[in-house]
Design an enzyme around this catalytic site. Sequence first.
Site, PDB file in Angstrom:
ATOM      1  N   ALA A   1       0.856  -1.193   0.000  1.00 32.89           N
ATOM      2  CA  ALA A   1       0.000   0.000   0.000  1.00 32.89           C
ATOM      3  C   ALA A   1       0.885   1.234   0.000  1.00 32.89           C
ATOM      4  O   ALA A   1       0.665   2.186   0.733  1.00 32.89           O
ATOM      5  CB  ALA A   1      -0.924  -0.005   1.213  1.00 32.89           C
TER       6      ALA A   1
ATOM      7  N   LYS B   1       8.311   0.286 -22.208  1.00 37.38           N
ATOM      8  CA  LYS B   1       8.439   0.938 -20.895  1.00 37.38           C
ATOM      9  C   LYS B   1       9.823   0.648 -20.297  1.00 37.38           C
ATOM     10  O   LYS B   1      10.456   1.537 -19.701  1.00 37.38           O
ATOM     11  CB  LYS B   1       7.338   0.423 -19.966  1.00 37.38           C
ATOM     12  CG  LYS B   1       7.503   0.780 -18.464  1.00 37.38           C
ATOM     13  CD  LYS B   1       7.196   2.221 -18.160  1.00 37.38           C
ATOM     14  CE  LYS B   1       7.413   2.586 -16.689  1.00 37.38           C
ATOM     15  NZ  LYS B   1       6.521   1.915 -15.749  1.00 37.38           N
TER      16      LYS B   1
ATOM     17  N   ASN C   1       8.912  -2.490 -12.965  1.00 31.62           N
ATOM     18  CA  ASN C   1       9.669  -2.101 -14.141  1.00 31.62           C
ATOM     19  C   ASN C   1      10.565  -3.246 -14.584  1.00 31.62           C
ATOM     20  O   ASN C   1      10.956  -4.087 -13.778  1.00 31.62           O
ATOM     21  CB  ASN C   1      10.521  -0.872 -13.844  1.00 31.62           C
ATOM     22  CG  ASN C   1       9.684   0.373 -13.617  1.00 31.62           C
ATOM     23  OD1 ASN C   1       8.695   0.601 -14.300  1.00 31.62           O
ATOM     24  ND2 ASN C   1      10.083   1.193 -12.650  1.00 31.62           N
TER      25      ASN C   1
ATOM     26  N   GLU D   1      17.040  -0.412  -8.063  1.00 31.93           N
ATOM     27  CA  GLU D   1      16.854  -1.603  -8.904  1.00 31.93           C
ATOM     28  C   GLU D   1      17.916  -1.702  -9.996  1.00 31.93           C
ATOM     29  O   GLU D   1      17.623  -2.029 -11.137  1.00 31.93           O
ATOM     30  CB  GLU D   1      15.468  -1.572  -9.534  1.00 31.93           C
ATOM     31  CG  GLU D   1      14.331  -1.598  -8.521  1.00 31.93           C
ATOM     32  CD  GLU D   1      12.966  -1.561  -9.173  1.00 31.93           C
ATOM     33  OE1 GLU D   1      12.242  -2.570  -9.092  1.00 31.93           O
ATOM     34  OE2 GLU D   1      12.623  -0.520  -9.773  1.00 31.93           O
TER      35      GLU D   1
END
Length: 309
Positions: free
Chosen positions: A8, A185, A102, A268
């Site tokens: 969340a 993307k 991603n 990342e």
Amino acid sequence: MKILVVGAGAIGGYFGGRLLEKGENVTFLVREKRKKQLEQTGLMIKSVHGNMHLTPSLITADQRADPFDVILISTKSYQLNDVIKDIHPFVGNETMILPLLNGIAHVNQLIKEFGEKAVIGGLCFIETTLDHEGRVIQSSPIHKLVYGERNGQMTDRIKRLQSSFEGTKASFILSEKINQDMWHKYLFISAFSGITSLMNSPIGPIREEKSGYKAIAVLLNEISAIMKKIEAPIEEKIAEAQLETMKEMGDQMKSSMQRDMEKLFPIEAEHLHGYLLEKAEDHHLDAPVLQTIYTKLKLYEKELSQNQP
């Protein structure tokens, strides 16, 4: 449909909140600390599209519930191993797993764990963050989530999911070419996050320098060349198209990776840039700008780990 949103935070909190606002059956899978915070404050979202203050249904990984129809994963790639363990009890034979991470490497990891059928494709475009009070702050007009069957088919289940997503005060878009969308993307976010993190600057000042603009163009071409070599389903002139997109971005736009580095958060690097460099090395491709970015990110990670208490 019964929807489980894993996390969340900035992304899961926003899109899950919009679905909850609409009246969908949404539950958030959260850590105990976040659960206590949300029980005290509710899910608070401050958005240019309208604020929300919601009372969400919450569970933690040690609780039990019947399988969900959809599990939406909105975490970072470095959290994926823990997420996989956490969601196992909530995955049934007909559960759709919709990852918004991603990159691409996570797709095969999820397929290996849950099977080809379970995993559908997904991505999102949104500028959002959590503030120090745990509120979701969404600050730009774009709030788009794209999803679809990875084989491009319009199945009964994806149509049911479309019905659940329709009418939400955010852009939920069903795509028949989600694999291509995900690779596009991946190209964009790797270049945008890489160049802004390398230069420690929003996109505008980088773009204004002749050398900076050239570096962006070279990076996009390096990454697209790697993707073409491994036969990723990208358009022929996608690098040129994405360069035009970067020219139109607001001067002060930062990548989430750059913001994470400013906050001394994990990043990342391996999932995004490391994966691409591994493929480049496999095919003997030179990618000097990408290599420089990766080095900067690995040095940041090394320093971050050394300074951990």
